[in-house]
Design a protein around this motif. Structure first.
Motif, mmCIF file in Angstrom:
data_model
loop_
_atom_site.group_PDB
_atom_site.id
_atom_site.type_symbol
_atom_site.label_atom_id
_atom_site.label_comp_id
_atom_site.label_asym_id
_atom_site.label_seq_id
_atom_site.Cartn_x
_atom_site.Cartn_y
_atom_site.Cartn_z
ATOM 1 N N PHE A 1 -1.964 7.715 -13.424
ATOM 2 C CA PHE A 1 -2.926 7.847 -12.329
ATOM 3 C C PHE A 1 -2.997 9.310 -11.903
ATOM 4 N N GLU A 2 -3.963 10.026 -12.425
ATOM 5 C CA GLU A 2 -4.087 11.454 -12.165
ATOM 6 C C GLU A 2 -4.783 11.708 -10.833
ATOM 7 N N GLY A 3 -4.498 12.856 -10.255
ATOM 8 C CA GLY A 3 -5.201 13.302 -9.059
ATOM 9 C C GLY A 3 -5.059 12.345 -7.897
ATOM 10 N N TYR A 4 -6.184 11.790 -7.469
ATOM 11 C CA TYR A 4 -6.252 10.932 -6.285
ATOM 12 C C TYR A 4 -5.369 9.694 -6.410
ATOM 13 N N GLY A 5 -5.236 9.176 -7.633
ATOM 14 C CA GLY A 5 -4.274 8.108 -7.892
ATOM 15 C C GLY A 5 -4.674 6.730 -7.413
ATOM 16 N N LEU A 6 -5.944 6.375 -7.474
ATOM 17 C CA LEU A 6 -6.397 5.067 -7.005
ATOM 18 C C LEU A 6 -5.656 3.927 -7.700
ATOM 19 N N TYR A 7 -5.133 2.996 -6.929
ATOM 20 C CA TYR A 7 -4.385 1.807 -7.381
ATOM 21 C C TYR A 7 -3.001 2.128 -7.927
ATOM 22 N N GLU A 8 -2.544 3.352 -7.750
ATOM 23 C CA GLU A 8 -1.198 3.697 -8.225
ATOM 24 C C GLU A 8 -0.144 2.879 -7.504
ATOM 25 N N ASP A 9 -0.420 2.506 -6.239
ATOM 26 C CA ASP A 9 0.536 1.719 -5.470
ATOM 27 C C ASP A 9 0.626 0.290 -5.998
ATOM 28 N N ALA A 10 -0.515 -0.276 -6.401
ATOM 29 C CA ALA A 10 -0.510 -1.622 -6.975
ATOM 30 C C ALA A 10 0.296 -1.639 -8.265
ATOM 31 N N ASP A 11 0.077 -0.644 -9.118
ATOM 32 C CA ASP A 11 0.840 -0.561 -10.368
ATOM 33 C C ASP A 11 2.338 -0.500 -10.101
ATOM 34 N N PHE A 12 2.753 0.394 -9.204
ATOM 35 C CA PHE A 12 4.174 0.602 -8.950
ATOM 36 C C PHE A 12 4.823 -0.644 -8.348
ATOM 37 N N THR A 13 4.185 -1.228 -7.340
ATOM 38 C CA THR A 13 4.829 -2.349 -6.651
ATOM 39 C C THR A 13 4.750 -3.655 -7.443
ATOM 40 N N LEU A 14 3.715 -3.818 -8.256
ATOM 41 C CA LEU A 14 3.684 -5.004 -9.124
ATOM 42 C C LEU A 14 4.803 -4.938 -10.156
ATOM 43 N N ARG A 15 5.062 -3.738 -10.676
ATOM 44 C CA ARG A 15 6.199 -3.589 -11.587
ATOM 45 C C ARG A 15 7.510 -3.823 -10.854
ATOM 46 N N LEU A 16 7.589 -3.320 -9.628
ATOM 47 C CA LEU A 16 8.812 -3.459 -8.846
ATOM 48 C C LEU A 16 9.076 -4.907 -8.457
ATOM 49 N N SER A 17 8.014 -5.675 -8.214
ATOM 50 C CA SER A 17 8.173 -7.064 -7.790
ATOM 51 C C SER A 17 8.808 -7.929 -8.883
ATOM 52 N N LYS A 18 8.785 -7.454 -10.121
ATOM 53 C CA LYS A 18 9.459 -8.177 -11.197
ATOM 54 C C LYS A 18 10.972 -8.008 -11.124
ATOM 55 N N ARG A 19 11.425 -6.974 -10.384
ATOM 56 C CA ARG A 19 12.853 -6.691 -10.249
ATOM 57 C C ARG A 19 13.471 -7.315 -9.004
ATOM 58 N N GLY A 20 12.660 -7.483 -7.943
ATOM 59 C CA GLY A 20 13.220 -7.994 -6.698
ATOM 60 C C GLY A 20 12.143 -8.228 -5.655
ATOM 61 N N MET B 1 0.857 -1.181 0.000
ATOM 62 C CA MET B 1 0.000 0.000 0.000
ATOM 63 C C MET B 1 0.896 1.235 0.000
ATOM 64 N N GLY B 2 0.704 2.093 -0.990
ATOM 65 C CA GLY B 2 1.617 3.215 -1.189
ATOM 66 C C GLY B 2 1.697 4.158 -0.015
ATOM 67 N N GLY B 3 0.600 4.332 0.709
ATOM 68 C CA GLY B 3 0.577 5.275 1.812
ATOM 69 C C GLY B 3 1.206 4.773 3.082
ATOM 70 N N VAL B 4 1.711 3.538 3.084
ATOM 71 C CA VAL B 4 2.402 2.972 4.256
ATOM 72 C C VAL B 4 3.604 2.158 3.766
ATOM 73 N N SER B 5 4.360 2.728 2.853
ATOM 74 C CA SER B 5 5.406 1.969 2.167
ATOM 75 C C SER B 5 6.776 2.611 2.335
ATOM 76 N N SER B 6 7.793 1.866 1.939
ATOM 77 C CA SER B 6 9.162 2.385 1.906
ATOM 78 C C SER B 6 9.923 1.630 0.826
ATOM 79 N N PHE B 7 10.963 2.280 0.292
ATOM 80 C CA PHE B 7 11.741 1.674 -0.785
ATOM 81 C C PHE B 7 13.196 2.099 -0.673
ATOM 82 N N LYS B 8 14.074 1.251 -1.195
ATOM 83 C CA LYS B 8 15.465 1.651 -1.287
ATOM 84 C C LYS B 8 15.583 2.819 -2.274
ATOM 85 N N LYS B 9 16.371 3.789 -1.913
ATOM 86 C CA LYS B 9 16.512 4.968 -2.764
ATOM 87 C C LYS B 9 17.051 4.588 -4.141
#
Length: 332
Positions: A215-234, A195-203
């Motif tokens: 994801f404009e404005g409120y950005g619903l599901y923007e965290d799912a998009d970002f972390t699903l892409r990130l999970s392919k890397r590590g 969940m993007g609002g309670v997350s942390s990442f390596k710089k």
């Protein structure tokens, strides 16, 4: 660890002060706090001037950088070079005293972690599992804990549309169970989503992977998009001992019609980012589940106390679903 906290805010001066007061009580205090304000007035700036906090830097953005994902990307550019970890918090959260200590300890225990999420407490009653609950269609059980399932999940089970993966993992037809279905065990769980609002990442990973500005404005599901892409890397993890409360402030949120439309369109977008070429069976299950959830929300306009909100959200979902046929989101 040297770490930065980024808080993206919009029209919420009082909640952000409550959050920062809980940050002040932390055993580990951020080396840098960045408040990225997209508000249309100066109330947040004024209240922060009256209530100063150590290591805090305030930025008010214009139209070009307003919106959750844009504000996050703006904040990343302002992070100190010395920072190793970047934490993100929603402005309507309140931390338990050992939040940062437990969160950062996860990176020491799992050096391969690209990101670590915290755990929202309150609002859900968990019980220890027993044989009766584990076989009950009305309960969801995981890792020795059980909670009552909502009516939508019970109906999905009956129609064989329930998620076939653990919480915070994404099924091939989307519509998985979120991080909130992990139990309050105090354990650390591997996940695909945070969940993007309670997350942390390596710089280092934020320097090469950005939040999508689809994801404009409120950005619903923007965290799912970002972390699903990130999970392919590590690897990603959730530490259920890094606890906080989420108070769901209504200010700054879209109206129910827009929200319903975003639920469908943004949900489709995230699903197709993860699975660009889903099977026919997965396509059918995604659409059937989306329509089922819309019908449930429509029925709430008769059965719930918030009839108008339920009806307008259902209308937004219906319009959002039809718009996928006429004008599907363009995958970035």
């Amino acid at each position: 660890m040297n770490f930065t906290l980024i808080i993206c805010t919009y029209q919420r001066p009082e909640p952000i002060i409550r959050l920062l007061n809980s940050v002040k009580k932390q055993k580990l205090y951020p080396n840098q706090i960045l408040v990225i304000d997209g508000s249309l007035d100066n109330k947040t700036q004024e209240i922060l001037q009256i209530n100063p906090f150590r290591n805090l830097e305030y930025y008010q953005v214009d139209d070009n950088s307003r919106g959750l994902t844009k504000q996050r990307n703006f904040g990343i550019q302002k992070v100190n070079k010395a920072s190793e970890i970047v934490c993100f918090l929603d402005d309507d959260t309140i931390l338990r005293p050992f939040y940062f200590e437990n969160l950062l300890a996860t990176y020491i225990k799992f050096p391969n972690a690209l990101g670590v999420g915290g755990y929202i407490i309150g609002g859900v009653k968990w019980e220890m599992a027993d044989n009766q609950k584990q076989v009950s269609i009305n309960h969801f059980c995981y890792d020795g804990y059980c909670r009552k399932d909502g009516s939508r999940f019970v109906l999905r089970k009956k129609m064989r549309l329930d998620a076939d993966k653990p919480p915070a993992y994404f099924p091939d037809f989307g519509h998985g169970r979120s991080v909130s279905f992990l139990p309050p065990s105090g354990k650390i769980y591997p996940v695909e989503q945070l969940m993007g609002g309670v997350s942390s990442f390596k710089k280092t990973i934020l320097e090469i992977t950005k939040f999508s500005e689809y994801f404009e404005g409120y950005g619903l599901y923007e965290d799912a998009d970002f972390t699903l892409r990130l999970s392919k890397r590590g690897k990603l993890y959730v530490n259920t001992a890094a606890q906080l409360e989420h108070h769901h402030e209504t200010s700054g949120r879209p109206n129910q019609y827009k929200y319903g439309k975003m639920v469908v369109r943004n949900g489709w977008y995230v699903w197709r980012v993860k699975f660009p070429n889903p099977s026919l069976k997965a396509r059918v299950k995604w659409n059937v589940t989306s329509l089922l959830l819309t019908l449930i929300r429509l029925s709430n306009s008769v059965t719930s106390t918030s009839k108008k909100e339920a009806f307008t959200e259902a209308c937004g979902r219906i319009v959002g679903w039809w718009s996928l046929l006429l004008n599907p989101p363009r995958i970035q």
